[in-house]
Design an enzyme around this catalytic site. Sequence first.
Site, PDB file in Angstrom:
ATOM      1  N   SER A 601      35.095  27.941  41.743  1.00 50.73           N
ATOM      2  CA  SER A 601      34.834  29.397  41.606  1.00 50.73           C
ATOM      3  C   SER A 601      34.498  30.114  42.748  1.00 50.73           C
ATOM      4  O   SER A 601      33.740  31.097  43.041  1.00 50.73           O
ATOM      5  CB  SER A 601      33.567  29.294  40.949  1.00 50.73           C
ATOM      6  OG  SER A 601      33.535  28.703  39.778  1.00 50.73           O
ATOM      7  N   ARG A 602      35.550  30.040  43.972  1.00 48.74           N
ATOM      8  CA  ARG A 602      35.478  30.768  45.087  1.00 48.74           C
ATOM      9  C   ARG A 602      34.328  30.725  45.919  1.00 48.74           C
ATOM     10  O   ARG A 602      33.957  31.473  46.917  1.00 48.74           O
ATOM     11  CB  ARG A 602      35.836  32.408  44.806  1.00 48.74           C
ATOM     12  CG  ARG A 602      37.255  32.505  43.901  1.00 48.74           C
ATOM     13  CD  ARG A 602      38.264  31.986  44.844  1.00 48.74           C
ATOM     14  NE  ARG A 602      39.565  32.213  44.328  1.00 48.74           N
ATOM     15  CZ  ARG A 602      40.513  31.250  43.618  1.00 48.74           C
ATOM     16  NH1 ARG A 602      40.131  29.933  43.524  1.00 48.74           N
ATOM     17  NH2 ARG A 602      41.657  31.506  43.442  1.00 48.74           N
TER      18      ARG A 602
END
Length: 663
Positions: A601-602
Site C-alpha cells: 500500500s505504498r
Amino acid sequence: MLAAFEPKDFTRHSRSSRVQTCSPLLFGGLRRMRVLLTTGETCEPDNNVAWGRAKLLIIFFFEAKLITQHGNFDGSSPEKKKREMQILRSRALGSTSSWLPLATKLLIPQSTASAVAAGTGVSTSAPSPELPNHYFPLSIVRRRPYSSFLRSPPLRRRFSPLADMGDERISYLSQREAVEIDGILMGSLGFSVDQLMELAGLSVASSISEVYNSNDNCRILVLCGPGNNGGDGLVAARHLYHFGYQTCICYPKRTDKPLYSGLVTQLESLSIPFLSVEDLPQNLFDNFDIIIDAIFGFSFHGAPRPPFDDLIRRIASLNYIDIKSQSSHAVISVDIPSGWHVEEGDISGDGIKPDMLVSLTAPKLCARKFTGPHHFLGGRFVPPSIKDKFGLQLPPYPGTSMCVRIGKPPSVVISALRENYVSPEFLENEVSADPIDQFTKWFDEAVAAGLREPNAMALSTSSKDGKISSRIVLLKGVDKEGFVWYTNYGSRKAQDLSENPFAALLFHWNSLNRQVRVEGSVGKVSFEESDKYFHSRPRGSQLGAVVSKQSTPLTGRDVLHDAYRELDAKYADGGVIPKPDYWGGYRLKPNLVEFWQGQTSRLHDRSNLCAAPRFNSVLSERGGRKELMAYSKAGSMTSFPSLSSIEGTIPDPLYCFYSIFYY
Ligand SMILES: NC(=O)C1=CN([C@@H]2O[C@H](COP(=O)(O)OP(=O)(O)OC[C@H]3O[C@@H](n4cnc5c(N)ncnc54)[C@H](OP(=O)(O)O)[C@@H]3O)[C@@H](O)[C@H]2O)[C@H](O)CC1
Ligand SMILES: [K+]
C-alpha cells in the site's frame, strides 16, 4: 452461503504496532511470515510442529468466524457442511494434510477465546454447540530475515518478449493435422501420452504464471473434460499448486485409465479439493479469480453434451460480468476455447471468450479468431521432423521457457499498471551505520537472488547549464572510497562531469522491491587503476573501447566495423592492446545513500545515510532518538553530545555519515 461469507469483513490491520489480526486475505503470504501466537510463542515456517499449530489456529479462527456468522449451517446436510468447510479451508490455506492431524493436540481455554473474540468482533454470546472451544486469532508479525525471502522468492509477474514473428507467419493446424501430429508423436517418435501431457500441463501453468501473480491469493478453478485436454488441466493444476496458487478442480466425467487416476491421486495427496458441478456457484467468479477451461481440445465435435453444456454456458456468461474488466478475474482456455469449432471458432458468437489462450504444439485454426489479450504457445516438444513434414512456422521459445507469447501484445492501461510490494520490513536497527556496508549487503542479496546485471545503475549527470541526462552504466567496483564505473572520456557524461563534478546513481533491484540512490562528487580514477581494469576486460571489449569514439556521429556502421577489423588484425599476434587515453574510470564519492524498500500500500521504508562533511562521525536519528557518533578509521565508534563537540576531535577524517529514517 459461500457468497455471503466475505473474508475482507474481518481484516484488521495496524501498521504502527506492526501487528496484524489474522485475515484470510493474508493467507497466501502466511507461509512467508513469522507467526506470533497469542501465548507469546513464536514459530518460523521451517519449524514444522509450531508452524502446523499456527496453521491450525488460523483454521479454527476461520471456522469459528464462519460458524458464528452462519450458525449451524442451518438447512445444510452434514455432508454439504463438510464440503463447504473443505472449500473454505482450501481457499484459505491450501494443503491441510500435513498439519491437520495436529488438531487433536490443541486445547485452548475458553477465557482466551473470549478475550480474543472481543478484540476481533467475533460474537461468543450465544455460542453454537459446534463452536470450537479453542479458537482464537493470531498476531502476525511481518518480519523475517531477508535471507529466507531469498530462499523462496515470491513469484512475480513477468512478461516474456513477444515472439519475433507476425501472427500471419505462424502456422495454424486443421483438426486433421492436429490429430495426425498427435499420432506421429505417440507412434513413430516414441513419446508416451503421459510425457506429452506433463509438458503440455507445465506449459499451461508457466503461461499463467507469466501473466497472473500467485501472491495475490489467486484462487483458480480448473474445469476438466473427459479427454486429454482435461488431463492437461489436471497436470496444470498440480504445477500451479506448486507455484503457489490456490487450486480447486471440477472433473465431472472421470476416465478410468491409470494415467488419469494417477493424476487424481497426485492432486488429492496435495489436498486440492475436487468439487462437483453442483458445488460450483452459478457465478464462477464469486469464489474464484481464474477459471481454467480444460474441457475440450482438438477432438471436440458437434454440440456440447451434459454436464459440459451447462459448464460452458456458465463460463460464457462471465464475459458479461462487469467486474472482469476492472479486476484480475480471467478465463483461460487450454488449446481450444471449449465449445468452439476447432477450425471455425465461436460459430454462434455467444461462446466462451477467454482472456488467455494457451495453444499446444501449434495453434489450431480457431485460434485465428481469438481476440483476448494473452495468446501463448506451449508444448515445447515438437521435433524438426514434424516441423518439416507439416511445414510448421513456430516461434522460438526464449531461453529455458516452457511457453512463448504469440499474437498481438496486450494493450495495457498505463495508469492501471501497479504492483503491490510485499517485502520484509527494513528496520532502522538492521541498517548498517556505514552506507557502503549496507550497500554491499543489499548488493550481495541482489546477486544471491539471481538478478540479471545487479551492477547496472542509472547514472545522471548535469552540464554546467543544468541540463540533466541519464543512462545505464555498470558498476565495476565499490569500497569505502566510492562507486566506480568506466567509460569513454569523450562521452557526454564525461563532458558533463568535466563541467559539473556531481552525479547521481540509481540501482533498481526490481524483483526485491529495492532501490538505492547515491549522490556525490565524481573524479577520475588513476591511470593505473583504469589500465588494470582495461586489461582485465575481454579482448573484444578492449578493441571496442579503442575504436569507439563515443557520442561522435559516424558516417556509417561499417566505419566502426572496419576500424575494429583493422585493429583486430594489428594485434592478431596476441600483443597487449594499449589502453587509449580517452578511456578510463570515474569514482563517485557519496554524500548521500538512500536505501528504499517497497512495501504494501505504498507505505515504503526508506533509510537515508548522508555524509556530514568534515566530520568523521555518525549521526543517527532513529525513531526520534538522535545519536551522534564519532567514527574512527579503525572502525570504532564513540558517542558525542553534539556535532560541534566532534569538531577538531577527529584528526584524520575519512568520511562520516548520519542517518535519517523515513516512514
Ligand atoms: N499433441 C498434442 O498437441 C497434445 C495435446 N494434448 C491435449 O490433448 C487434447 C486432445 O485430446 P483428446 O483426448 O484427443 O480430445 P479432447 O480433450 O478434445 O476430448 C475428447 C473427449 O471429449 C469428448 N467429446 C467430444 N466432443 C464432445 C461433445 N460435443 N460433447 C461432449 N463430449 C465430447 C469425447 O467423447 P466422444 O464420445 O465424442 O469421443 C472424448 O471423450 C489437445 O487439445 C491438447 O489439449 C495432450 O495432452 C498432449 C499432446
Ligand atoms: K479447452
